[in-house]
Design a protein around this motif. Structure first.
Motif, mmCIF file in Angstrom:
data_model
loop_
_atom_site.group_PDB
_atom_site.id
_atom_site.type_symbol
_atom_site.label_atom_id
_atom_site.label_comp_id
_atom_site.label_asym_id
_atom_site.label_seq_id
_atom_site.Cartn_x
_atom_site.Cartn_y
_atom_site.Cartn_z
ATOM 1 N N ILE A 122 0.865 -1.181 0.000
ATOM 2 C CA ILE A 122 0.000 0.000 0.000
ATOM 3 C C ILE A 122 0.899 1.227 0.000
ATOM 4 C CG2 ILE A 122 -1.779 1.292 1.216
ATOM 5 C CD1 ILE A 122 -2.599 -1.373 2.560
ATOM 6 N N CYS A 123 0.759 2.051 -1.012
ATOM 7 C CA CYS A 123 1.500 3.310 -1.094
ATOM 8 C C CYS A 123 0.545 4.442 -0.761
ATOM 9 C CB CYS A 123 2.080 3.510 -2.492
ATOM 10 S SG CYS A 123 3.353 2.324 -2.948
ATOM 11 N N GLU A 124 0.834 5.155 0.314
ATOM 12 C CA GLU A 124 -0.024 6.256 0.740
ATOM 13 C C GLU A 124 0.013 7.414 -0.252
ATOM 14 O OE1 GLU A 124 -2.364 9.072 2.632
ATOM 15 O OE2 GLU A 124 -2.348 6.904 2.740
ATOM 16 N N TRP A 125 1.094 7.592 -0.943
ATOM 17 C CA TRP A 125 1.227 8.673 -1.920
ATOM 18 C C TRP A 125 1.510 8.084 -3.292
ATOM 19 C CZ3 TRP A 125 0.025 13.320 -0.012
ATOM 20 C CH2 TRP A 125 0.107 13.486 1.364
ATOM 21 N N PHE A 126 1.029 8.749 -4.335
ATOM 22 C CA PHE A 126 1.306 8.321 -5.704
ATOM 23 C C PHE A 126 2.484 9.148 -6.212
ATOM 24 C CE2 PHE A 126 -1.029 6.018 -9.196
ATOM 25 C CZ PHE A 126 0.038 6.010 -10.067
ATOM 26 N N CYS A 127 3.650 8.870 -5.616
ATOM 27 C CA CYS A 127 4.869 9.599 -5.966
ATOM 28 C C CYS A 127 5.914 8.581 -6.429
ATOM 29 C CB CYS A 127 5.359 10.413 -4.770
ATOM 30 S SG CYS A 127 4.231 11.730 -4.307
ATOM 31 N N GLU A 174 -0.699 15.014 -6.773
ATOM 32 C CA GLU A 174 -0.104 13.969 -7.617
ATOM 33 C C GLU A 174 -0.847 13.853 -8.945
ATOM 34 O OE1 GLU A 174 0.475 11.820 -3.410
ATOM 35 O OE2 GLU A 174 -1.310 11.599 -4.627
ATOM 36 N N LEU A 175 -2.153 14.045 -8.900
ATOM 37 C CA LEU A 175 -2.965 13.942 -10.114
ATOM 38 C C LEU A 175 -2.513 14.935 -11.171
ATOM 39 C CD1 LEU A 175 -5.394 12.792 -11.646
ATOM 40 C CD2 LEU A 175 -6.826 14.446 -10.442
ATOM 41 N N TYR A 176 -2.133 16.134 -10.739
ATOM 42 C CA TYR A 176 -1.742 17.177 -11.679
ATOM 43 C C TYR A 176 -0.235 17.233 -11.905
ATOM 44 C CZ TYR A 176 -6.546 18.540 -11.002
ATOM 45 O OH TYR A 176 -7.917 18.531 -10.948
ATOM 46 N N GLY A 177 0.481 16.252 -11.395
ATOM 47 C CA GLY A 177 1.929 16.215 -11.544
ATOM 48 C C GLY A 177 2.387 15.130 -12.498
ATOM 49 N N GLN A 178 3.648 14.803 -12.384
ATOM 50 C CA GLN A 178 4.312 13.877 -13.300
ATOM 51 C C GLN A 178 4.175 12.405 -12.911
ATOM 52 O OE1 GLN A 178 8.557 14.501 -12.961
ATOM 53 N NE2 GLN A 178 8.392 14.788 -10.763
ATOM 54 N N TYR A 179 3.942 12.145 -11.627
ATOM 55 C CA TYR A 179 4.065 10.789 -11.099
ATOM 56 C C TYR A 179 3.153 9.752 -11.755
ATOM 57 C CZ TYR A 179 6.593 13.521 -7.672
ATOM 58 O OH TYR A 179 7.464 14.385 -7.073
ATOM 59 N N PRO A 180 1.873 10.024 -11.914
ATOM 60 C CA PRO A 180 1.019 8.987 -12.518
ATOM 61 C C PRO A 180 1.451 8.588 -13.927
ATOM 62 C CG PRO A 180 -0.327 10.642 -11.440
ATOM 63 C CD PRO A 180 1.085 11.166 -11.438
ATOM 64 N N HIS A 181 2.068 9.518 -14.634
ATOM 65 C CA HIS A 181 2.509 9.230 -16.001
ATOM 66 C C HIS A 181 3.727 8.301 -16.038
ATOM 67 C CE1 HIS A 181 -0.215 12.282 -17.573
ATOM 68 N NE2 HIS A 181 0.198 13.062 -16.585
ATOM 69 N N TYR A 236 -11.911 13.721 -7.942
ATOM 70 C CA TYR A 236 -10.546 13.403 -8.381
ATOM 71 C C TYR A 236 -10.474 12.067 -9.104
ATOM 72 C CZ TYR A 236 -9.198 17.565 -5.943
ATOM 73 O OH TYR A 236 -9.094 18.882 -5.560
ATOM 74 N N ARG A 237 -11.337 11.136 -8.748
ATOM 75 C CA ARG A 237 -11.415 9.890 -9.516
ATOM 76 C C ARG A 237 -11.835 10.202 -10.949
ATOM 77 N NH1 ARG A 237 -16.287 6.869 -8.215
ATOM 78 N NH2 ARG A 237 -17.021 8.578 -9.488
ATOM 79 N N ASP A 238 -12.869 11.029 -11.100
ATOM 80 C CA ASP A 238 -13.346 11.390 -12.436
ATOM 81 C C ASP A 238 -12.294 12.186 -13.204
ATOM 82 O OD1 ASP A 238 -15.660 10.089 -11.691
ATOM 83 O OD2 ASP A 238 -16.798 11.941 -11.315
ATOM 84 N N GLU A 239 -11.545 13.033 -12.499
ATOM 85 C CA GLU A 239 -10.449 13.777 -13.136
ATOM 86 C C GLU A 239 -9.369 12.816 -13.646
ATOM 87 O OE1 GLU A 239 -9.258 17.394 -13.534
ATOM 88 O OE2 GLU A 239 -11.399 17.169 -13.934
ATOM 89 N N ALA A 240 -9.071 11.777 -12.879
ATOM 90 C CA ALA A 240 -8.061 10.794 -13.304
ATOM 91 C C ALA A 240 -8.523 10.067 -14.561
ATOM 92 C CB ALA A 240 -7.773 9.803 -12.181
#
Length: 129
Positions: A41-46, A70-77, A94-98
């Motif tokens: 489990i990762c608490e942050w998407f970094c 994180e959603l608006y950053g580089q990490y998810p990509h 934020y789910r819908d934004e993702a």
């Protein structure tokens, strides 16, 4: 509070991979924990989510909690999304934004609102409140 909850479950052995910063960790310790874990489990998407998504085994589950920054950053990509089993959001927005921004399939996405200790907020009002 999730650590307290999981740690209190009989039969659960909870171990933490605490990173010093978003991009600073002990790779030897992280690798040892990766080899040991059934569920990650990762608490942050970094960078932690990126690191684990690139290395987790097929028989392991990887759950990542995503916050607004994180959603608006580089990490998810940069993550290997196919290796992530679930992404948790604090709200529908934020789910819908993702889904819209990243094209993620809704099947892997789940909303779990932030936990609030409502008993702590049940206080007597001050005069003239």
């Amino acid at each position: 509070r999730i650590q307290e909850h999981l740690g209190a479950i009989r039969g659960v052995d909870l171990r933490l991979d605490s990173w010093d910063a978003i991009n600073q960790h002990d790779p030897v310790k992280s690798q040892e924990l990766l080899e040991w874990a059934d569920v990650i489990i990762c608490e942050w998407f970094c960078n932690n989510a990126i690191w684990y998504s690139e290395r987790k085994r097929d028989n392991q589950k990887l759950i990542v909690r995503l916050h607004r920054f994180e959603l608006y950053g580089q990490y998810p990509h940069k993550a290997t999304f196919s290796n992530i089993d679930h992404v948790v959001f604090v709200g529908d927005y934020y789910r819908d934004e993702a889904i819209a921004r990243l094209g993620w399939s809704p099947e892997k996405l789940q909303v779990i609102p932030n936990w609030v200790d409502t008993k702590m907020m049940n206080l007597e009002k001050v005069p003239n409140a």
